[in-house]
Design an enzyme around this catalytic site. Structure first.
Site, PDB file in Angstrom:
ATOM      1  N   TYR A  57       3.224  20.681  19.965  1.00 21.34           N
ATOM      2  CA  TYR A  57       3.640  20.370  21.338  1.00 21.34           C
ATOM      3  C   TYR A  57       4.905  19.515  21.323  1.00 21.34           C
ATOM      4  O   TYR A  57       4.901  18.381  20.835  1.00 21.34           O
ATOM      5  CB  TYR A  57       2.517  19.678  22.119  1.00 21.34           C
ATOM      6  CG  TYR A  57       1.226  20.476  22.153  1.00 21.34           C
ATOM      7  CD1 TYR A  57       1.225  21.858  21.964  1.00 21.34           C
ATOM      8  CD2 TYR A  57      -0.001  19.865  22.367  1.00 21.34           C
ATOM      9  CE1 TYR A  57       0.042  22.602  21.985  1.00 21.34           C
ATOM     10  CE2 TYR A  57      -1.185  20.594  22.397  1.00 21.34           C
ATOM     11  CZ  TYR A  57      -1.141  21.963  22.192  1.00 21.34           C
ATOM     12  OH  TYR A  57      -2.311  22.685  22.210  1.00 21.34           O
ATOM     13  N   HIS A 115      -4.728  25.119  14.150  1.00 24.68           N
ATOM     14  CA  HIS A 115      -4.344  25.567  15.503  1.00 24.68           C
ATOM     15  C   HIS A 115      -4.678  27.039  15.754  1.00 24.68           C
ATOM     16  O   HIS A 115      -5.104  27.415  16.838  1.00 24.68           O
ATOM     17  CB  HIS A 115      -2.857  25.290  15.722  1.00 24.68           C
ATOM     18  CG  HIS A 115      -2.495  25.039  17.146  1.00 24.68           C
ATOM     19  ND1 HIS A 115      -1.493  24.205  17.532  1.00 24.68           N
ATOM     20  CD2 HIS A 115      -2.999  25.524  18.304  1.00 24.68           C
ATOM     21  CE1 HIS A 115      -1.396  24.181  18.855  1.00 24.68           C
ATOM     22  NE2 HIS A 115      -2.299  24.985  19.330  1.00 24.68           N
TER      23      HIS A 115
HETATM   24  P1  NAP Z   1      -4.263  23.711  32.102  1.00 23.14           P
HETATM   25  O1  NAP Z   1      -4.783  22.393  31.724  1.00 23.14           O
HETATM   26  O2  NAP Z   1      -5.212  24.772  32.555  1.00 23.14           O
HETATM   27  O3  NAP Z   1      -3.161  23.574  33.239  1.00 23.14           O
HETATM   28  C1  NAP Z   1      -2.081  22.685  33.138  1.00 23.14           C
HETATM   29  C2  NAP Z   1      -1.098  23.017  34.256  1.00 23.14           C
HETATM   30  O4  NAP Z   1      -1.751  22.928  35.515  1.00 23.14           O
HETATM   31  C3  NAP Z   1       0.071  22.076  34.306  1.00 23.14           C
HETATM   32  O5  NAP Z   1       1.199  22.809  34.755  1.00 23.14           O
HETATM   33  C4  NAP Z   1      -0.338  21.049  35.357  1.00 23.14           C
HETATM   34  O6  NAP Z   1       0.814  20.556  36.015  1.00 23.14           O
HETATM   35  C5  NAP Z   1      -1.189  21.869  36.296  1.00 23.14           C
HETATM   36  N1  NAP Z   1      -2.314  21.114  36.871  1.00 23.14           N
HETATM   37  C6  NAP Z   1      -3.081  20.174  36.262  1.00 23.14           C
HETATM   38  N2  NAP Z   1      -4.022  19.721  37.110  1.00 23.14           N
HETATM   39  C7  NAP Z   1      -3.853  20.397  38.263  1.00 23.14           C
HETATM   40  C8  NAP Z   1      -4.513  20.364  39.520  1.00 23.14           C
HETATM   41  N3  NAP Z   1      -5.547  19.554  39.737  1.00 23.14           N
HETATM   42  N4  NAP Z   1      -4.049  21.183  40.506  1.00 23.14           N
HETATM   43  C9  NAP Z   1      -3.002  22.005  40.300  1.00 23.14           C
HETATM   44  N5  NAP Z   1      -2.335  22.087  39.131  1.00 23.14           N
HETATM   45  C10 NAP Z   1      -2.758  21.285  38.119  1.00 23.14           C
HETATM   46  O7  NAP Z   1      -3.421  24.390  30.910  1.00 23.14           O
HETATM   47  P2  NAP Z   1      -2.967  23.945  29.452  1.00 23.14           P
HETATM   48  O8  NAP Z   1      -2.099  22.763  29.484  1.00 23.14           O
HETATM   49  O9  NAP Z   1      -2.475  25.199  28.801  1.00 23.14           O
HETATM   50  O10 NAP Z   1      -4.361  23.612  28.705  1.00 23.14           O
HETATM   51  C11 NAP Z   1      -4.871  22.314  28.602  1.00 23.14           C
HETATM   52  C12 NAP Z   1      -4.681  21.735  27.225  1.00 23.14           C
HETATM   53  O11 NAP Z   1      -5.352  22.545  26.237  1.00 23.14           O
HETATM   54  C13 NAP Z   1      -3.218  21.740  26.744  1.00 23.14           C
HETATM   55  O12 NAP Z   1      -2.446  20.771  27.389  1.00 23.14           O
HETATM   56  C14 NAP Z   1      -3.423  21.566  25.280  1.00 23.14           C
HETATM   57  O13 NAP Z   1      -3.736  20.218  24.973  1.00 23.14           O
HETATM   58  C15 NAP Z   1      -4.619  22.499  25.023  1.00 23.14           C
HETATM   59  N6  NAP Z   1      -4.232  23.877  24.652  1.00 23.14           N
HETATM   60  C16 NAP Z   1      -4.578  24.330  23.419  1.00 23.14           C
HETATM   61  C17 NAP Z   1      -4.246  25.615  23.008  1.00 23.14           C
HETATM   62  C18 NAP Z   1      -4.660  26.085  21.641  1.00 23.14           C
HETATM   63  O14 NAP Z   1      -4.160  27.131  21.189  1.00 23.14           O
HETATM   64  N7  NAP Z   1      -5.502  25.363  20.961  1.00 23.14           N
HETATM   65  C19 NAP Z   1      -3.555  26.474  23.885  1.00 23.14           C
HETATM   66  C20 NAP Z   1      -3.242  26.008  25.159  1.00 23.14           C
HETATM   67  C21 NAP Z   1      -3.607  24.721  25.527  1.00 23.14           C
HETATM   68  P3  NAP Z   1       1.110  18.964  36.172  1.00 23.14           P
HETATM   69  O15 NAP Z   1       1.200  18.410  34.777  1.00 23.14           O
HETATM   70  O16 NAP Z   1       2.394  18.940  36.907  1.00 23.14           O
HETATM   71  O17 NAP Z   1      -0.042  18.404  36.962  1.00 23.14           O
END
Ligand code: NAP
Length: 281
Positions: A57, A115
């Protein structure tokens, strides 16, 4: 008064929060650093004391942001990071872990994940993880983006059964793991960490989710998180760098959705009736 954040038990017996903080996209833009640090610290204040990050990240930038957020509060947090598959040889895993620790400004990780699968044999990565564990540099290790066949292969290598978690894509619109991977992990006491639990924000535009959320004076994101939190042994790690949305996500724990509305959600987002390949984002 808010409901306490539920916990999930690791194979070691340690209880960790079922609602944590993601960090993908953090540490990419210098001008956003302060709001990212503040949002992580607010999440900790609100009890979301699990932080998920990765060397990927922001190419280390997110780990530096996490390090700043944790400067005076490392002990409050269950800290998770991940090694790139192309760093997952024995020697490189150990070096990658040390580099992550330096960026995070700490001397230990609570959980270290591969990962996704890459070119290095699993037994080599597992041997490195076991070495790091023995040295007290990591508390536990696990994997990410592993489907059932990958987990079975992992369990066939020496110490593979010591895997403490599998982090995969799971949300209302991506329910494939309910067919086989989720029960496989539940039967073995291996928590699933659900990434992208609100589909990177896209789920909040779904009309059925909007309609059901309204009946609870809640938001679609809160219903999406409540869905993940309802599952045994599953941890949700939503990412937000916005203080209002961090609070909103934390408050998802208070939602008590009726059986009728769960049935409506099942109709709108049907569970799988056959094996689907594990999806990745
Ligand atoms: P997510 O948590 O489903 O969504 C994050 C997005 O949604 C951001 O753009 C955020 O924007 C927005 N958001 C957050 N809360 C919200 C709400 N209450 N209402 C509306 N929009 C909202 O997606 P993600 O970041 O992909 O997944 C979460 C975490 O999982 C990652 O950050 C990472 O740590 C991990 N991850 C791991 C892998 C893997 O391969 N292991 C892949 C993907 C993700 P704002 O920040 O502007 O609020």
């Amino acid at each position: 008064m808010h409901d306490p954040i539920p916990t999930v038990t690791l194979p070691s017996g340690l209880d960790i929060p079922a609602l944590g903080l993601g960090t993908w996209k953090m540490g990419e833009t210098r001008g956003r650093a302060l709001e990212e640090i503040d949002s992580l610290r607010l999440g900790l204040d609100l009890g979301m004391t699990l932080i998920d990050t990765a060397e990927m990240y922001g190419e280390g930038g997110a780990e530096k942001i996490v390090g700043k957020a944790l400067e005076d509060r490392r002990d409050e947090v269950f800290l998770v990071s991940k090694v790139y598959p192309w760093n997952a040889s024995y020697e490189k895993t150990i070096a990658a872990c040390r580099a992550s620790l330096a960026r995070l400004g700490t001397d230990r990780l609570d959980l270290y994940l591969l990962h996704w699968r890459g070119e290095y044999p699993l037994d080599e990565t597992v041997a490195a993880f076991e070495h790091l564990k023995k040295e007290g540099i990591i508390g536990a290790w696990g994997v990410s983006n592993f489907d059932v066949d990958d987990m079975e292969e992992l369990f066939s290598v020496p110490n593979g059964e010591n895997c403490a978690a599998n982090q995969v894509l799971y949300n209302l619109g991506r329910r494939g793991i309910e067919y086989d991977l989720l029960p496989w992990c539940q039967q073995r006491g291996i928590p699933i960490m659900a990434y992208s639990p609100i589909e990177q924000g896209r789920l909040v535009h779904h009309p059925d989710l909007i309609r059901i959320a309204k009946t609870y004076q809640a938001t679609p994101a809160q219903v999406a998180l409540a869905f993940v939190l309802e599952r045994d042994g599953v941890i949700a790690i939503p990412k937000s760098a916005n203080l209002r949305r961090v609070r909103e996500n934390r408050d998802a724990v208070d939602l008590d959705i009726s059986d009728e509305d769960w049935a409506e959600l099942d109709a709108a987002f049907p569970p799988p009736d056959e094996k689907l390949p594990l999806e990745m984002l």
